[in-house]
Structures are given as C-alpha cells and as structure tokens.
Scaffold this motif. Structure first.
Motif, short mmCIF file in Angstrom:
data_model
loop_
_atom_site.label_atom_id
_atom_site.label_comp_id
_atom_site.label_asym_id
_atom_site.label_seq_id
_atom_site.Cartn_x
_atom_site.Cartn_y
_atom_site.Cartn_z
N CYS A 27 0.63 -1.41 -0.08
CA CYS A 27 0.31 0.00 0.11
C CYS A 27 0.85 1.53 -0.05
O CYS A 27 0.48 2.34 -0.03
CB CYS A 27 -0.76 0.44 0.80
SG CYS A 27 -2.56 -1.04 0.81
N ALA A 28 2.21 1.14 0.15
CA ALA A 28 2.60 2.39 -0.16
C ALA A 28 3.12 3.28 -0.67
O ALA A 28 3.02 4.40 -1.16
CB ALA A 28 4.27 2.10 0.00
N ASP A 29 2.90 2.45 -2.07
CA ASP A 29 2.71 3.19 -3.46
C ASP A 29 1.36 3.23 -4.73
O ASP A 29 1.36 4.57 -4.74
CB ASP A 29 3.57 2.57 -4.38
CG ASP A 29 5.74 2.94 -3.90
OD1 ASP A 29 5.54 3.47 -3.52
OD2 ASP A 29 5.98 1.74 -4.23
N GLU A 30 0.34 2.62 -4.31
CA GLU A 30 -0.96 2.71 -4.32
C GLU A 30 -1.91 2.40 -3.47
O GLU A 30 -2.08 1.83 -2.88
CB GLU A 30 -0.63 1.50 -5.71
CG GLU A 30 -0.37 0.57 -5.72
CD GLU A 30 -0.79 -0.45 -7.01
OE1 GLU A 30 -1.31 -0.16 -8.16
OE2 GLU A 30 0.65 -1.46 -6.87
N LEU A 31 -2.85 2.78 -4.26
CA LEU A 31 -4.38 1.95 -3.18
C LEU A 31 -4.49 1.23 -4.27
O LEU A 31 -4.96 0.66 -5.36
CB LEU A 31 -5.48 2.90 -4.06
CG LEU A 31 -5.23 4.65 -2.81
CD1 LEU A 31 -6.76 5.20 -3.74
CD2 LEU A 31 -5.64 4.62 -1.19
N LEU A 32 -5.52 0.35 -2.92
CA LEU A 32 -5.54 -1.04 -3.28
C LEU A 32 -6.46 -2.04 -3.01
O LEU A 32 -6.66 -1.25 -2.01
CB LEU A 32 -4.72 -2.21 -3.62
CG LEU A 32 -3.02 -1.86 -4.11
CD1 LEU A 32 -2.00 -2.88 -3.00
CD2 LEU A 32 -3.08 -2.53 -5.84
N SER A 33 -7.38 -3.32 -3.28
CA SER A 33 -8.45 -3.11 -2.82
C SER A 33 -8.09 -4.89 -2.35
O SER A 33 -7.40 -4.56 -2.22
CB SER A 33 -9.62 -3.60 -3.80
OG SER A 33 -8.47 -4.74 -4.36
#
Length: 129
Positions: free
Chosen positions: A66-72
């Motif tokens: 989650c450090a670099d992008e929004l994920l479900s």
C-alpha cells in the motif's frame, strides 16, 4: 514410515512454500474490530508510513503493497498470497491502530452500473497480477 510430510523439491530455485496455516497469522481470529469490505481500498496513513515494521510482522507485506498505490482488500490478498479472510483481519487490525485508512467504494445509494463498473475494475486488476 514417518509422519512428517515429504519435502517438496521440483528442481526450482525458489524455496518451497511455507506450511503455515492461515489462521496462525491472525492468532485464530476471523474478524477484527473494523468491518473490512473486500472492495474497500486501503490507503497507508502518515502513522503507517512512519512506523518501523519488523521483517517478521505479517502486516509488513500489506504495508509495503500500500506504500505506492491504492489497492482493494481483494487485490492485497492476491498480491500478498493471503487467504481473503486473513487479509481482511490483518487490514482491519491496521485500520484499528490507525496505520491504514479504508475508503468505502460502495454505499446503499450506489447504482447498479457503478457496482458493475467496480466489479469489472477489480477483476481487471486481479488478472493483471
């Protein structure tokens, strides 16, 4: 005859998968203090970014993802190689301590078209893994 399972060796250079039962990562829990929908996106908070995460901490992989992008939550489970129930508990724990923030993607007023669009985007994202 031995009761130990045979070691897996197919000649590959990668180490064999760990034989850790999923529920051991959550101490046997199947729920957390926070309701975690599968489609909710997970964003690392300032607190989550500044915390030192031990290498052995099972939530470290989630934080790294989650450090670099929004994920479900579903994408996190797939990318981290976690059972979906385990991912929900671990993400819920992270949310309860303030390390991540959950963003709801659907509400009671979400239209059918919006729901279908979300499902299609999620499936595309999982296929791209």
């Amino acid at each position: 005859m031995t009761d130990e399972p045979p070691e897996w060796d197919d000649g590959a250079e990668e180490p064999a998968a760990s034989v850790v039962r999923p529920y051991t990562l959550t101490s046997g829990r199947t729920t957390s203090e926070v309701d975690v929908p599968l489609e909710a996106t997970v964003e690392l908070t300032v607190e989550g970014r500044s915390k030192r995460w031990p290498a052995h901490d099972p939530t470290r992989r989630i934080v790294d993802l989650c450090a670099d992008e929004l994920l479900s939550v579903a994408e996190i489970a797939a990318r981290a190689g976690l059972a979906i129930g385990v991912a929900r508990v671990l993400v819920g724990d992270l949310a309860a301590e303030g390390s991540v923030q959950l963003q709801q993607t659907m509400t009671d007023s979400t239209s059918s078209d919006e729901r279908i669009n979300l499902i299609e985007r999620t499936l595309r994202g999982l296929r791209d893994l």
